[in-house]
Scaffold this active site. Structure first.
Site, PDB file in Angstrom:
ATOM      1  N   ARG A  36      79.717 -22.210  -6.526  1.00 43.55           N
ATOM      2  CA  ARG A  36      79.740 -22.726  -7.897  1.00 43.55           C
ATOM      3  C   ARG A  36      78.612 -23.715  -8.145  1.00 43.55           C
ATOM      4  NH1 ARG A  36      86.123 -24.066  -8.348  1.00 43.55           N
ATOM      5  NH2 ARG A  36      86.951 -21.937  -8.227  1.00 43.55           N
ATOM      6  N   ARG A  40      79.917 -26.194 -14.449  1.00 48.32           N
ATOM      7  CA  ARG A  40      80.196 -27.202 -15.476  1.00 48.32           C
ATOM      8  C   ARG A  40      79.757 -28.613 -15.115  1.00 48.32           C
ATOM      9  NH1 ARG A  40      86.425 -26.101 -16.178  1.00 48.32           N
ATOM     10  NH2 ARG A  40      86.133 -25.469 -13.999  1.00 48.32           N
ATOM     11  N   ARG A  49      77.367 -23.457 -22.757  1.00 48.02           N
ATOM     12  CA  ARG A  49      78.765 -23.148 -23.039  1.00 48.02           C
ATOM     13  C   ARG A  49      79.189 -23.577 -24.447  1.00 48.02           C
ATOM     14  NH1 ARG A  49      82.445 -21.242 -22.845  1.00 48.02           N
ATOM     15  NH2 ARG A  49      84.156 -22.012 -21.553  1.00 48.02           N
ATOM     16  N   ASP A  85      81.844 -13.578 -12.464  1.00 47.69           N
ATOM     17  CA  ASP A  85      83.204 -13.979 -12.120  1.00 47.69           C
ATOM     18  C   ASP A  85      83.873 -12.855 -11.349  1.00 47.69           C
ATOM     19  OD1 ASP A  85      86.337 -14.338 -12.884  1.00 47.69           O
ATOM     20  OD2 ASP A  85      85.292 -16.260 -12.990  1.00 47.69           O
ATOM     21  N   TYR A 163      95.912 -12.063  -9.043  1.00 48.59           N
ATOM     22  CA  TYR A 163      95.667 -12.432 -10.447  1.00 48.59           C
ATOM     23  C   TYR A 163      96.226 -11.378 -11.396  1.00 48.59           C
ATOM     24  CZ  TYR A 163      92.490 -16.431  -9.763  1.00 48.59           C
ATOM     25  OH  TYR A 163      91.952 -17.662  -9.470  1.00 48.59           O
TER      26      TYR A 163
END
Length: 364
Positions: A36, A40, A49, A85, A163
């Protein structure tokens, strides 16, 4: 453009330190990157974003490329990892996935009973459904201009299944585990289908320009050892075996990351991955004893160490390197970067890995 990149000529790689480490070859200093690393915690990512939702970025090659390159402009990293992702695979298999701010991924219609498998596409045309990822890989490989290798990735079958059944993130994934106990045959059918998609997806990523691959088993820690050996390990082992078979001479180094799966380390020696990435709960010295000297290790600083003061972080990083040693080793965190980290903390980590390992190697 999708599917046309197999004939693309790419700029020569100028920094192959990470690939050499993955193959067990000598390096001048330990290579380092971070899971990552594009995310963010970077102000420039947050600016993008503001204008685009998460999956729009994933599906727009120019935006995915830009996000991938952002940390390379700040830090002396030894690899780029394509911005995407793991849940693009369930999307390609016909499931709706939404990224909810403050919550994370959400499946409005998860798989809750055996008949729900009828809604899942078991035979996926990768170039049609995920061609945008391949376009992003090819574009990014060109834009990197040989600076560092580009890593492609996918989620491991069990993690993706969890998931798809649970409907989102969870501490214990009770719905997903219920399938393993009450619908084992259906679970294995789904895991087989996901594995087939993962294999084709990773092969296409290499054709598109990826120079290394990583498989993320993020939910290993919720399985018992017996469940892992039945519902996870066979499928991740099939991925590495079939990807390398399909690529032949074009095969690239492959990494396996298991979060919470320390009990699986002995079995991983047989799987065929070139690199085993450790989470922060694993003792590197013990891991090396279990895995032997014929595999490269990656990891495994506790990500929260990046909250520490600069001098402390430098000490934690040096201690990590002392435990791993500088041979057959790629430095990384034990999991991904967090949104509230400062960019400067990653810079400290990267610079310390390079400086300290170069000093150690030069004295040998």
């Amino acid at each position: 453009m999708a599917g046309s990149s197999e004939a693309t000529t790419f700029p020569p790689l100028r920094n192959d330190r990470m690939i050499r480490a993955a193959r067990g070859e000598p390096v001048d200093r330990v290579p380092v990157w971070a899971m990552r690393q594009a995310g963010r915690y970077l102000p420039e990512f947050r600016e993008v974003r503001k204008e685009h939702d998460f999956f729009t970025i994933c599906r727009t090659p120019e935006l995915a490329c830009e996000i991938t390159l952002q940390p390379l402009r700040r830090f002396d990293l030894d690899a780029a990892i394509i911005f995407s992702d793991i849940l693009v695979i369930p999307q390609a298999m016909g499931m709706t996935v939404e990224m909810i701010p403050g919550k994370g991924p959400s499946f409005p219609e998860p798989l809750r009973q055996a008949s729900d498998l009828e809604r899942v596409s078991m035979d996926v045309d990768i170039k049609k459904e995920l061609g945008y990822v391949m376009d992003a890989v090819t574009l990014t490989r060109q834009k990197l201009d040989g600076k560092v290798p580009l890593v492609g990735f996918c989620g491991a079958p069990w993690t993706l299944m969890s998931y798809m059944v649970e409907g989102g993130g969870s501490q214990a994934f009770p719905h997903a585990k219920r399938w393993l106990y009450t619908l084992p045959t259906e679970s294995k059918r789904l895991l087989d289908a996901i594995t087939d998609v993962c294999v084709d997806y990773l092969v296409q990523k290499v054709h598109a320009g990826a120079q290394m691959l990583q498989v993320f088993e993020s939910h290993a820690g919720i399985l018992s050892r017996e469940q892992f050996n039945e519902f996870a390990m066979p499928y991740t082992a099939r991925i590495v075996r079939q990807v390398k078979e399909k690529l032949g001479d074009a095969a690239v180094p492959m990494t396996y990351f298991s979060r919470g799966g320390v009990y699986a380390l002995p079995e991983l020696t047989k799987a065929g991955y070139d690199v085993i990435s450790l989470d922060w709960l694993v003792d590197p010295v013990e891991a090396r004893k279990m895995l032997g000297d014929n595999v490269t290790l990656q990891g495994n600083l506790d990500p929260c160490a990046l909250f520490a003061e600069k001098e402390q972080l430098e000490e934690y990083t040096r201690s990590m390197i002392d435990k791993f040693g500088c041979k057959r080793y790629i430095a990384n965190l034990g999991h991904g970067m967090m949104p509230d980290f400062t960019p400067e903390s990653l810079g400290t980590f990267v610079d310390t890995v390079h400086a300290y390992s170069e000093k150690l190697l030069s004295s040998q």
